[in-house]
Scaffold this motif. Structure first.
Motif, PDB file in Angstrom:
ATOM      1  N   THR A  98      87.600  15.764  43.908  1.00  0.00           N
ATOM      2  CA  THR A  98      88.748  16.254  43.139  1.00  0.00           C
ATOM      3  C   THR A  98      90.085  15.809  43.717  1.00  0.00           C
ATOM      4  O   THR A  98      91.117  15.923  43.045  1.00  0.00           O
ATOM      5  CB  THR A  98      88.741  17.787  43.078  1.00  0.00           C
ATOM      6  OG1 THR A  98      88.797  18.326  44.418  1.00  0.00           O
ATOM      7  CG2 THR A  98      87.488  18.298  42.383  1.00  0.00           C
ATOM      8  N   GLU A  99      90.067  15.326  44.969  1.00  0.00           N
ATOM      9  CA  GLU A  99      91.278  14.870  45.654  1.00  0.00           C
ATOM     10  C   GLU A  99      92.340  15.965  45.708  1.00  0.00           C
ATOM     11  O   GLU A  99      93.539  15.717  45.524  1.00  0.00           O
ATOM     12  CB  GLU A  99      91.838  13.607  44.976  1.00  0.00           C
ATOM     13  CG  GLU A  99      90.860  12.435  45.003  1.00  0.00           C
ATOM     14  CD  GLU A  99      91.390  11.188  44.326  1.00  0.00           C
ATOM     15  OE1 GLU A  99      92.601  11.147  44.003  1.00  0.00           O
ATOM     16  OE2 GLU A  99      90.604  10.251  44.108  1.00  0.00           O
ATOM     17  N   LEU A 100      91.893  17.194  45.990  1.00  0.00           N
ATOM     18  CA  LEU A 100      92.792  18.341  46.069  1.00  0.00           C
ATOM     19  C   LEU A 100      92.981  18.775  47.515  1.00  0.00           C
ATOM     20  O   LEU A 100      92.138  18.497  48.370  1.00  0.00           O
ATOM     21  CB  LEU A 100      92.201  19.517  45.281  1.00  0.00           C
ATOM     22  CG  LEU A 100      92.128  19.363  43.761  1.00  0.00           C
ATOM     23  CD1 LEU A 100      91.316  20.504  43.158  1.00  0.00           C
ATOM     24  CD2 LEU A 100      93.520  19.328  43.152  1.00  0.00           C
ATOM     25  N   PRO A 101      94.081  19.466  47.813  1.00  0.00           N
ATOM     26  CA  PRO A 101      94.219  20.070  49.137  1.00  0.00           C
ATOM     27  C   PRO A 101      93.080  21.053  49.385  1.00  0.00           C
ATOM     28  O   PRO A 101      92.433  21.536  48.453  1.00  0.00           O
ATOM     29  CB  PRO A 101      95.575  20.800  49.046  1.00  0.00           C
ATOM     30  CG  PRO A 101      96.314  20.120  47.943  1.00  0.00           C
ATOM     31  CD  PRO A 101      95.270  19.672  46.957  1.00  0.00           C
ATOM     32  N   ALA A 102      92.849  21.380  50.646  1.00  0.00           N
ATOM     33  CA  ALA A 102      91.677  22.167  51.018  1.00  0.00           C
ATOM     34  C   ALA A 102      91.605  23.501  50.275  1.00  0.00           C
ATOM     35  O   ALA A 102      90.550  23.888  49.762  1.00  0.00           O
ATOM     36  CB  ALA A 102      91.674  22.397  52.529  1.00  0.00           C
ATOM     37  N   ALA A 103      92.721  24.231  50.222  1.00  0.00           N
ATOM     38  CA  ALA A 103      92.704  25.542  49.568  1.00  0.00           C
ATOM     39  C   ALA A 103      92.397  25.417  48.086  1.00  0.00           C
ATOM     40  O   ALA A 103      91.647  26.219  47.517  1.00  0.00           O
ATOM     41  CB  ALA A 103      94.041  26.250  49.777  1.00  0.00           C
ATOM     42  N   GLU A 104      92.966  24.414  47.425  1.00  0.00           N
ATOM     43  CA  GLU A 104      92.719  24.229  45.999  1.00  0.00           C
ATOM     44  C   GLU A 104      91.310  23.695  45.752  1.00  0.00           C
ATOM     45  O   GLU A 104      90.699  23.972  44.707  1.00  0.00           O
ATOM     46  CB  GLU A 104      93.771  23.293  45.409  1.00  0.00           C
ATOM     47  CG  GLU A 104      95.171  23.886  45.436  1.00  0.00           C
ATOM     48  CD  GLU A 104      96.220  22.920  44.910  1.00  0.00           C
ATOM     49  OE1 GLU A 104      95.906  22.150  43.976  1.00  0.00           O
ATOM     50  OE2 GLU A 104      97.345  22.934  45.435  1.00  0.00           O
ATOM     51  N   ALA A 105      90.785  22.944  46.701  1.00  0.00           N
ATOM     52  CA  ALA A 105      89.398  22.490  46.584  1.00  0.00           C
ATOM     53  C   ALA A 105      88.441  23.679  46.621  1.00  0.00           C
ATOM     54  O   ALA A 105      87.394  23.661  45.961  1.00  0.00           O
ATOM     55  CB  ALA A 105      89.060  21.505  47.697  1.00  0.00           C
ATOM     56  N   MET A 106      88.790  24.707  47.386  1.00  0.00           N
ATOM     57  CA  MET A 106      87.972  25.915  47.389  1.00  0.00           C
ATOM     58  C   MET A 106      87.947  26.542  45.997  1.00  0.00           C
ATOM     59  O   MET A 106      86.896  26.987  45.515  1.00  0.00           O
ATOM     60  CB  MET A 106      88.499  26.917  48.422  1.00  0.00           C
ATOM     61  CG  MET A 106      87.733  28.232  48.430  1.00  0.00           C
ATOM     62  SD  MET A 106      86.029  28.082  49.025  1.00  0.00           S
ATOM     63  CE  MET A 106      86.309  28.172  50.794  1.00  0.00           C
ATOM     64  N   ILE A 135      84.800  27.577  40.956  1.00  0.00           N
ATOM     65  CA  ILE A 135      84.690  27.454  39.502  1.00  0.00           C
ATOM     66  C   ILE A 135      83.502  26.592  39.103  1.00  0.00           C
ATOM     67  O   ILE A 135      82.756  26.927  38.179  1.00  0.00           O
ATOM     68  CB  ILE A 135      85.995  26.869  38.938  1.00  0.00           C
ATOM     69  CG1 ILE A 135      87.133  27.890  39.079  1.00  0.00           C
ATOM     70  CG2 ILE A 135      85.832  26.456  37.470  1.00  0.00           C
ATOM     71  CD1 ILE A 135      88.504  27.325  38.773  1.00  0.00           C
ATOM     72  N   THR A 136      83.312  25.490  39.779  1.00  0.00           N
ATOM     73  CA  THR A 136      82.252  24.544  39.402  1.00  0.00           C
ATOM     74  C   THR A 136      80.920  24.843  40.075  1.00  0.00           C
ATOM     75  O   THR A 136      79.877  24.343  39.633  1.00  0.00           O
ATOM     76  CB  THR A 136      82.643  23.111  39.788  1.00  0.00           C
ATOM     77  OG1 THR A 136      82.718  23.001  41.229  1.00  0.00           O
ATOM     78  CG2 THR A 136      83.995  22.723  39.185  1.00  0.00           C
ATOM     79  N   TRP A 171      86.181  17.117  36.568  1.00  0.00           N
ATOM     80  CA  TRP A 171      87.481  17.538  37.120  1.00  0.00           C
ATOM     81  C   TRP A 171      88.257  16.277  37.511  1.00  0.00           C
ATOM     82  O   TRP A 171      87.962  15.647  38.512  1.00  0.00           O
ATOM     83  CB  TRP A 171      87.251  18.425  38.339  1.00  0.00           C
ATOM     84  CG  TRP A 171      88.446  19.194  38.805  1.00  0.00           C
ATOM     85  CD1 TRP A 171      89.657  18.689  39.177  1.00  0.00           C
ATOM     86  CD2 TRP A 171      88.539  20.617  38.962  1.00  0.00           C
ATOM     87  NE1 TRP A 171      90.504  19.695  39.553  1.00  0.00           N
ATOM     88  CE2 TRP A 171      89.845  20.894  39.434  1.00  0.00           C
ATOM     89  CE3 TRP A 171      87.656  21.681  38.759  1.00  0.00           C
ATOM     90  CZ2 TRP A 171      90.282  22.199  39.705  1.00  0.00           C
ATOM     91  CZ3 TRP A 171      88.089  22.965  39.028  1.00  0.00           C
ATOM     92  CH2 TRP A 171      89.378  23.220  39.493  1.00  0.00           C
ATOM     93  N   ARG A 172      89.233  15.917  36.729  1.00  0.00           N
ATOM     94  CA  ARG A 172      90.008  14.708  37.013  1.00  0.00           C
ATOM     95  C   ARG A 172      90.698  14.846  38.362  1.00  0.00           C
ATOM     96  O   ARG A 172      91.303  15.874  38.662  1.00  0.00           O
ATOM     97  CB  ARG A 172      91.045  14.448  35.916  1.00  0.00           C
ATOM     98  CG  ARG A 172      90.457  14.019  34.587  1.00  0.00           C
ATOM     99  CD  ARG A 172      91.538  13.668  33.572  1.00  0.00           C
ATOM    100  NE  ARG A 172      92.333  14.834  33.201  1.00  0.00           N
ATOM    101  CZ  ARG A 172      93.572  15.068  33.603  1.00  0.00           C
ATOM    102  NH1 ARG A 172      94.179  14.198  34.419  1.00  0.00           N
ATOM    103  NH2 ARG A 172      94.231  16.135  33.206  1.00  0.00           N
ATOM    104  N   PRO A 173      90.612  13.804  39.212  1.00  0.00           N
ATOM    105  CA  PRO A 173      91.213  13.879  40.542  1.00  0.00           C
ATOM    106  C   PRO A 173      92.675  14.301  40.487  1.00  0.00           C
ATOM    107  O   PRO A 173      93.462  13.784  39.684  1.00  0.00           O
ATOM    108  CB  PRO A 173      91.065  12.452  41.074  1.00  0.00           C
ATOM    109  CG  PRO A 173      89.840  11.935  40.379  1.00  0.00           C
ATOM    110  CD  PRO A 173      89.891  12.528  39.001  1.00  0.00           C
ATOM    111  N   GLY A 174      93.030  15.252  41.338  1.00  0.00           N
ATOM    112  CA  GLY A 174      94.399  15.718  41.430  1.00  0.00           C
ATOM    113  C   GLY A 174      94.781  16.791  40.433  1.00  0.00           C
ATOM    114  O   GLY A 174      95.895  17.320  40.497  1.00  0.00           O
TER     115      GLY A 174
END
Length: 477
Positions: A192-200, A205-206, A216-219
């Protein structure tokens, strides 16, 4: 679609294949049983493994509810059309039973070089024909185990796949077992290329199910991903949950009612019985076997309070994977709205309850991450991480570090989880944790206090340790 993640799973399969190519096992051939939840990516993993191996292979996927004679005919045809070394010998053959059908694999594989044979959806074959297991054992013992063949048996019904290895079953002791888990936090962050907290958030969700993570489109932020999903009735986020449940639990089944009760937030046996029973309480003679079956399938998990005092009757039940938990809590009721073009209302429901839902859903993920991080130099004797609660859930302690479970010999720390975007772990949180410590059997006045926080901690708090989002990602690298 590009294949991402699963490096550890591919390594495990490659190690089994090396045993075949090197001839280092007890038998020339090797058998592996692969199981895991439906839609977790087992078939895709095995296909990728076969493609990367560069070896001749055959993959057969069974069809649920099919006539056994037609299934055997298709099996033989699949072997005959495969690139196995002697597949041409199979042309025109037929099989009146599974002994003959499975023997075609032995005929088609070469004794001079390694090959791979995959049978997918094995539980359906077991259910179709009671002779399948015995035939598998016979052909393996007499033919395949003596050849350089990696036999891979794949299935989503975890209870059936584990039963294949039980002592009284024909194939007992002939295969190693491998469980394919959903993508972990580090994999989800990478994809997902998200920061760690948002990756959680994305993981919760997934659930780490590949087809949903790949959508989930990257970013893309959580809010934008959900906004796009609720605008599309065919989005994987919406469809996968229903497909997964319908594959095992019809809407009218008692199991489905129990799942929906737990998914709605009920955690205790009594509350689940009342919710699932509809107009009356579900009797214990009905509910207990259902809960046991759901746990055997790894769909429901049962947690016990961790301390030095046993409390085996104080279970708390939860949906084992967070995607299905999210789907049952928000999407099952939201799909009718989405189908009539009112995804905005479904999204409003999610947003209203998101913070509270996430606060509970993140706990088992964090505990699993800490188990991977520990023991370490600071906590050399901590090998179990759980939570603690009394019958009234007052207090309820998020984190207990111990030397073992389910009954600890010694407690190493007591901790709290605060997973909020706009507030760090502060003095109020610390004081609440400190007040709870002595309620936990096995704690002392000097038991270390720790925290896991999405937004850090106030600098003046006497915590023994604090872990944040980046630390949790590191646990899975």
């Amino acid at each position: 679609m590009e294949f991402k993640g699963r490096a550890a799973d591919l390594d495990l399969l490659n190690a089994q294949l090396r045993s075949v190519t090197d001839g280092s096992g007890a038998t020339r051939g090797r058998a592996v049983i692969i199981t895991g939840r439906r839609r977790v990516g087992k078939s895709r993993l095995v296909q990728e493994f076969c493609d990367r191996s560069g070896l001749p292979y055959v993959v057969f996927q069974a069809t649920r509810g099919r006539n056994p004679a037609a299934e055997r005919e298709d099996f033989v045809a699949t072997v005959a059309s495969s690139p196995l070394g002697h597949a041409e010998l199979i042309g025109g053959l037929s099989a009146t039973d599974w002994n003959q059908a499975l023997r075609t694999v032995a005929l088609a594989t070469s004794a001079d070089g390694p090959s791979i044979a995959v049978i997918d959806e094995v539980p359906w074959l077991v259910g179709q024909d009671p002779e399948f297991e015995g035939a598998l054992q016979t052909i393996w013992d007499r033919h395949l185990s003596a050849k350089p063949v990696l036999l891979v048996l794949v299935g989503s019904d975890i209870s059936v796949m584990e039963a294949l290895q039980s002592h009284e079953r024909p194939f007992f002791g002939r295969a190693t077992k491998m469980t394919v888990q959903p993508l972990n936090l580090a994999d989800v962050r990478e994809m997902t290329e998200l920061p760690a907290a948002e990756a959680m958030d994305a993981l919760l969700i997934t659930g780490g199910f590949p087809e949903i993570v790949q959508s989930w489109r990257p970013g893309t932020s959580r809010a934008e991903f959900l906004r796009e999903a609720v605008a599309n009735p065919l989005a994987p986020l919406l469809v996968a949950g229903e497909l997964s449940l319908l594959g095992e639990f019809p809407e009218s089944s008692r199991s489905r009612a129990v799942l929906e009760a737990i998914g709605s937030g009920e955690r205790t046996y009594g509350a689940i019985a009342a919710r699932a029973g509809g107009s009356g309480v579900l009797p214990a003679g009905t509910l207990s076997p259902l809960l046991n079956a759901l746990q055997a399938k790894r769909i429901v998990a049962a947690d016990l309070p961790l301390s030095t005092k046993p409390d085996t009757k104080n279970k708390r039940y939860r949906i084992a994977d967070s995607y299905l938990r999210f789907w049952l809590a928000f999407l099952e009721r939201g799909i009718p709205l989405i189908e009539r073009g009112r995804g905005d209302l479904a999204l409003e429901r999610i947003e209203r309850s998101w913070t509270a839902w996430r606060g509970r859903a993140v706990e088992p993920v964090i505990r699993a991450a800490l188990v991977r991080l520990l023991p370490d130099d600071r906590w050399p004797d901590t090998e179990a991480v759980g939570g603690w609660w009394n019958r009234q859930n007052n207090p309820e302690v998020d984190l207990i570090g111990a030397d073992r479970e389910p009954i600890a010999g010694a407690l190493r720390f007591v901790g709290s989880i605060k997973w909020l975007e706009d507030r760090p772990f502060d003095r109020h949180d610390y004081d609440a944790l400190a007040r709870s410590v002595l309620a936990v059997p096995g704690t002392q006045v000097n038991t270390p206090l720790i925290a896991v926080s999405r937004s850090g901690v106030h600098h003046d708090l006497p915590l023994a340790m604090c872990w944040g989002p980046e630390d949790l990602v590191r646990a899975w690298r």
